[in-house]
Design an enzyme around this catalytic site. Sequence first.
Site, short mmCIF file in Angstrom:
data_model
loop_
_atom_site.label_atom_id
_atom_site.label_comp_id
_atom_site.label_asym_id
_atom_site.label_seq_id
_atom_site.Cartn_x
_atom_site.Cartn_y
_atom_site.Cartn_z
N LEU A 124 -20.72 -12.27 5.69
CA LEU A 124 -19.62 -13.19 5.92
C LEU A 124 -19.03 -12.83 7.29
O LEU A 124 -18.67 -11.68 7.52
CB LEU A 124 -18.55 -13.04 4.84
CG LEU A 124 -17.43 -14.05 5.02
CD1 LEU A 124 -17.84 -15.42 4.49
CD2 LEU A 124 -16.16 -13.59 4.34
N LYS A 152 -18.50 -18.55 2.01
CA LYS A 152 -17.53 -17.76 1.23
C LYS A 152 -17.42 -18.36 -0.17
O LYS A 152 -16.47 -19.07 -0.49
CB LYS A 152 -16.17 -17.71 1.95
CG LYS A 152 -15.30 -16.55 1.47
CD LYS A 152 -14.21 -16.23 2.45
CE LYS A 152 -13.19 -15.24 1.91
NZ LYS A 152 -13.68 -13.91 1.60
N GLU A 156 -22.60 -4.91 5.65
CA GLU A 156 -21.17 -5.19 5.47
C GLU A 156 -20.70 -4.56 4.17
O GLU A 156 -21.51 -4.07 3.38
CB GLU A 156 -20.86 -6.69 5.49
CG GLU A 156 -21.32 -7.47 4.30
CD GLU A 156 -20.80 -8.92 4.28
OE1 GLU A 156 -19.76 -9.24 4.88
OE2 GLU A 156 -21.48 -9.75 3.63
N TYR A 175 -13.87 -20.14 -1.54
CA TYR A 175 -12.50 -19.65 -1.47
C TYR A 175 -12.17 -19.09 -0.10
O TYR A 175 -13.07 -18.89 0.72
CB TYR A 175 -12.25 -18.59 -2.56
CG TYR A 175 -12.83 -17.22 -2.25
CD1 TYR A 175 -14.20 -16.99 -2.27
CD2 TYR A 175 -12.00 -16.15 -1.94
CE1 TYR A 175 -14.72 -15.74 -1.98
CE2 TYR A 175 -12.52 -14.89 -1.65
CZ TYR A 175 -13.88 -14.69 -1.68
OH TYR A 175 -14.40 -13.46 -1.40
N1 PDD Z 1 -12.97 -10.73 1.46
N2 PDD Z 1 -17.29 -9.73 3.95
C1 PDD Z 1 -17.07 -10.01 2.65
C2 PDD Z 1 -18.20 -9.96 1.70
C3 PDD Z 1 -15.76 -10.37 2.24
O1 PDD Z 1 -15.55 -10.68 0.95
C4 PDD Z 1 -14.70 -10.37 3.18
C5 PDD Z 1 -13.30 -10.75 2.80
C6 PDD Z 1 -14.99 -10.05 4.51
C7 PDD Z 1 -13.93 -10.04 5.58
O2 PDD Z 1 -13.53 -11.36 5.91
P1 PDD Z 1 -12.07 -11.66 6.48
O3 PDD Z 1 -11.85 -10.76 7.63
O4 PDD Z 1 -12.15 -13.09 6.88
O5 PDD Z 1 -11.09 -11.38 5.36
C8 PDD Z 1 -16.30 -9.74 4.86
C9 PDD Z 1 -11.71 -11.21 0.99
C10 PDD Z 1 -10.52 -10.60 1.65
C11 PDD Z 1 -11.68 -11.12 -0.52
O6 PDD Z 1 -12.69 -11.46 -1.11
O7 PDD Z 1 -10.64 -10.79 -1.10
#
Ligand code: PDD
Length: 278
Positions: A203, A147, A179, A33
């Site tokens: 991620l 992801k 993280e 996703y």
């Molecule tokens: N999550 N690390 C994890 C485990 C995440 O699920 C996310 C983002 C990030 C940050 O990634 P980005 O800057 O590309 O949004 C880091 C999304 C927003 C979610 O699961 O809703």
Amino acid sequence: MSLTVYLNGQFLPYEQATVSVEDRAFLLADGIYEVVRVYAGRPFGMEGHLTRLARSARELRLPAPDLDEIERVSLELLRINNLSDATIYIQVSRGAYAPRTHAFPTGPVTPTLLVIARSFKANAAQWETGIKAITVPDQRWARCDIKSVSLLPNALAKQAATDAGAQEAIFIKDGYAIEGSSSNFFAVLDGEIRTYPSCNYILTGITRNVALDVARKLGYKVREEGIPTTALGRCTEMWVTSTTQEVMPIVSLDGQVVGDGRPGPVAQALLKAMRELL
Ligand code: PDD
């Protein structure tokens, strides 16, 4: 009026968008996703999100998603649903196949593509107050760079934070804060901005990369290196970054006040610079 969503080539009313009980995302979390932020009707960082989606697909040996279709459909959903500030949720699964097997289906199977755009407002009050976070052991697999919708440890970690009256959980792996459950983690240690290096254990967030660029442009010293748990008490600032939170200051970790208990100057400068960019 009902939200219109996109499922497997069709624009449908939300209530009519259903997937098979044999869908492998449902049975095996076999899917990927993205969450894209939309500001004033314009998706931010779409190219980066689509590139990451394509990479996640390759890593899981899913057929390459049609990125042009996803981009076109995303814009169309914003238009149909008359959305301005929004998020776009994109999910691709390996598809529905019976009988259930762990190994990939042996017969032809069409991936399930779902795109949902919905209204979203950032929690601006939390930028002012900052959030509380807790640390939790990282119980995830070793491919967190993908992801994937396999988010059970993330969901359990976020619930542990909620149960503790906090808003985010920071994963601890091999003695390092790596993280958040749905965000990347940053801290200021010895006057330098630190965040875990891009690798298979985290991620690599789109927002993380923007924040690193902005921080360097603002002249901050940046080190992509993990923060040992033993140094957390010495960090003068902490924050997380994500598509939905942008730069969210952490003012308490495991009940210990971070800095002076208010959003710190570096997090505030980053948030301001990034808001201008967005
Ligand atoms: N999550 N690390 C994890 C485990 C995440 O699920 C996310 C983002 C990030 C940050 O990634 P980005 O800057 O590309 O949004 C880091 C999304 C927003 C979610 O699961 O809703």
